[in-house]
Design a protein around this motif. Structure first.
Motif, PDB file in Angstrom:
ATOM      1  N   GLN A 129      64.293  26.730  67.810  1.00  0.00           N
ATOM      2  CA  GLN A 129      63.493  27.765  67.168  1.00  0.00           C
ATOM      3  C   GLN A 129      63.008  28.745  68.234  1.00  0.00           C
ATOM      4  O   GLN A 129      62.862  28.379  69.399  1.00  0.00           O
TER       5      GLN A 129
ATOM      6  N   ASP B 299      61.880  27.455  56.057  1.00  0.00           N
ATOM      7  CA  ASP B 299      61.860  28.528  55.070  1.00  0.00           C
ATOM      8  C   ASP B 299      63.296  28.915  54.721  1.00  0.00           C
ATOM      9  O   ASP B 299      64.248  28.289  55.197  1.00  0.00           O
ATOM     10  N   GLU B 300      63.463  29.951  53.927  1.00  0.00           N
ATOM     11  CA  GLU B 300      64.790  30.351  53.451  1.00  0.00           C
ATOM     12  C   GLU B 300      65.714  30.814  54.569  1.00  0.00           C
ATOM     13  O   GLU B 300      66.928  30.798  54.429  1.00  0.00           O
ATOM     14  N   SER B 301      65.159  31.211  55.720  1.00  0.00           N
ATOM     15  CA  SER B 301      65.985  31.626  56.854  1.00  0.00           C
ATOM     16  C   SER B 301      66.088  30.531  57.926  1.00  0.00           C
ATOM     17  O   SER B 301      66.442  30.812  59.070  1.00  0.00           O
ATOM     18  N   MET B 302      65.745  29.298  57.549  1.00  0.00           N
ATOM     19  CA  MET B 302      65.832  28.117  58.412  1.00  0.00           C
ATOM     20  C   MET B 302      64.875  28.180  59.603  1.00  0.00           C
ATOM     21  O   MET B 302      65.107  27.569  60.639  1.00  0.00           O
ATOM     22  N   LYS B 303      63.781  28.912  59.439  1.00  0.00           N
ATOM     23  CA  LYS B 303      62.710  28.923  60.428  1.00  0.00           C
ATOM     24  C   LYS B 303      61.619  27.972  59.941  1.00  0.00           C
ATOM     25  O   LYS B 303      61.385  27.836  58.741  1.00  0.00           O
TER      26      LYS B 303
ATOM     27  N   LYS C 190      57.960  26.592  59.097  1.00  0.00           N
ATOM     28  CA  LYS C 190      56.646  27.112  58.701  1.00  0.00           C
ATOM     29  C   LYS C 190      55.765  25.919  58.384  1.00  0.00           C
ATOM     30  O   LYS C 190      56.254  24.864  57.963  1.00  0.00           O
TER      31      LYS C 190
END
Length: 71
Positions: free
Chosen positions: A43, A62-66, A68
């Motif tokens: 990350q 999250d939806e962008s693979m980050k 949270k």
């Protein structure tokens, strides 16, 4: 799936090349899933600071693979 952050380390492995000036500093994050499985993910280090993600926190992707924080 919800994960617990077990460890955060700066990613120092650039292969045979150094990190380019425009590449963000990355961190390797070790996670433990609700099912007991462990997972490693790379990350952006500054994003972890911006989202106040620390060892011991619970997180999700999250939806962008980050990562949270999970409240």
């Amino acid at each position: 799936m919800k994960y617990k952050v077990l460890e955060i380390q700066e990613d120092l492995d650039f292969g045979c090349e150094e990190r380019s000036e425009d590449s963000p500093v990355m961190a390797v994050v070790l996670l433990k899933g609700e099912d007991g499985s462990e997972k490693m993910t790379r990350q952006v280090d500054q994003m972890l600071y911006d989202r106040e993600i620390n060892v011991g926190d619970f997180v999700v992707f999250d939806e962008s693979m980050k990562l949270k924080k999970k409240e």
